[in-house]
Design a protein around this motif. Structure first.
Motif, mmCIF file in Angstrom:
data_model
loop_
_atom_site.group_PDB
_atom_site.id
_atom_site.type_symbol
_atom_site.label_atom_id
_atom_site.label_comp_id
_atom_site.label_asym_id
_atom_site.label_seq_id
_atom_site.Cartn_x
_atom_site.Cartn_y
_atom_site.Cartn_z
ATOM 1 N N PHE A 142 1.694 -3.952 6.365
ATOM 2 C CA PHE A 142 0.397 -3.506 5.855
ATOM 3 C C PHE A 142 -0.616 -3.473 6.991
ATOM 4 N N GLY B 75 -0.786 1.391 6.595
ATOM 5 C CA GLY B 75 0.469 0.686 6.813
ATOM 6 C C GLY B 75 1.402 1.503 7.683
ATOM 7 N N ALA C 48 -1.740 -4.528 -2.222
ATOM 8 C CA ALA C 48 -1.007 -4.561 -0.955
ATOM 9 C C ALA C 48 -0.071 -5.749 -1.089
#
Length: 299
Positions: A244, A259, A216
């Protein structure tokens, strides 16, 4: 959907006069079948292997890529996914399959498919020049990010984390399809290795199946990105997010929000880019939806 069935009792080399060796080894027979939209670059095969006797492990190998199968409680029926890479060589391709019995003995067979060609259209886009010819000060960053993502895709989690049909990450029409030949600012670049969805900024992005978030992060070209490891070498890669909703290491279930759609990185506007990697092969996410029984988005 194409269905094909191949049954191999033993390799021809094991056959003796009158077929005696065949008779002795009949219990080692494996049967192999597949389902797929087509046998072309970017497609996924849903393979089923059946054995007369219990096996504790089954694995496959083709085009220098290894992949895994998961079995039922009896160890006699095994399923696995195999991806035909975007740049796969056309013509006959051999899939080698090997099973291991509880006592360590092995049984193996070969399954041959015929890969046919496919014509992909070309798209021409105009983007910020820094995403076509990056300035020198970001080259080290791009190199490091490329190595990081490639290293992730080279790992194969031995456990199959996904279960049941895959689902589309957003409820939106399809945009740029998989395999498009891309020209940015009149300069040819790599083919489009994913599928785009025409979803507006802020749309929730949902995990297409269960897995573990292994990335991420903000990447130069892909912008805010999330990568989910679904196990057995299968990965979902979402790009251009506005934010995110998960952290690295998190376990997600089908439908969990990871997200929001955005317009970060090399884009011409807000959309979701979804790439799938299967044992390193670049494959069409829509093929994954269809071979696992999921619903295809509207075009």
């Amino acid at each position: 959907m194409i269905r094909n069935l191949g049954v191999v009792a033993l390799l021809a080399a094991l056959l003796g006069p009158g077929g005696e060796r065949f008779a002795l080894q009949a219990n080692a027979t494996l049967s192999v079948s597949h389902e797929a939209r087509s046998l072309q670059p970017g497609e996924i095969l849903f393979l089923t292997v059946k054995s007369f006797h219990r096996l504790k492990n089954v694995a496959g190998k083709a085009a220098a890529r290894q992949f895994l199968f998961s079995g039922d409680a009896e160890g006699r029926r095994w399923i696995g996914l195999y991806g035909i890479d975007l740049d796969a060589a056309l013509g006959p391709s051999t899939i080698q399959i090997q099973g291991i019995a509880p006592d360590g003995r092995t049984v193996q067979t070969e399954y041959v498919i015929e890969i046919r060609g496919k014509q992909f259209p070309t798209r021409r886009l105009t983007v910020d020049e820094k995403f076509v010819n990056p300035p020198p000060e970001v080259l080290d960053r791009i190199s490091a990010e490329t190595k990081l993502v490639q290293a992730l895709f080279q790992k194969t989690t031995p456990e199959r984390l996904w279960t049941g049909p895959f689902v589309a990450p957003v409820n939106a029409p399809l945009g740029s399809p998989f395999g498009l030949r891309s020209v940015f600012n009149n300069q040819p670049r790599s083919p489009h290795s994913g599928t785009d969805f025409r979803a507006p900024a802020g749309t929730p992005i949902r995990a297409p199946n269960a897995g573990i978030v292994v990335l991420a992060a903000d990447l130069y070209y892909a912008g805010n990105s999330v990568i989910i490891d679904h196990g057995h070498g299968l990965y979902s890669y979402f790009a251009h997010l506005s934010r995110f909703d998960v952290e690295e290491g998190a376990r997600v279930r089908t439908g969990d929000v990871v997200g929001r759609v955005g317009a970060t990185g090399r884009v011409t506007g807000a959309h979701l880019h979804w790439s799938v990697r299967l044992a390193g092969a670049r494959v069409d996410p829509i093929s994954l939806l269809e071979v696992t029984g999921g619903k295809s988005p509207e075009k």
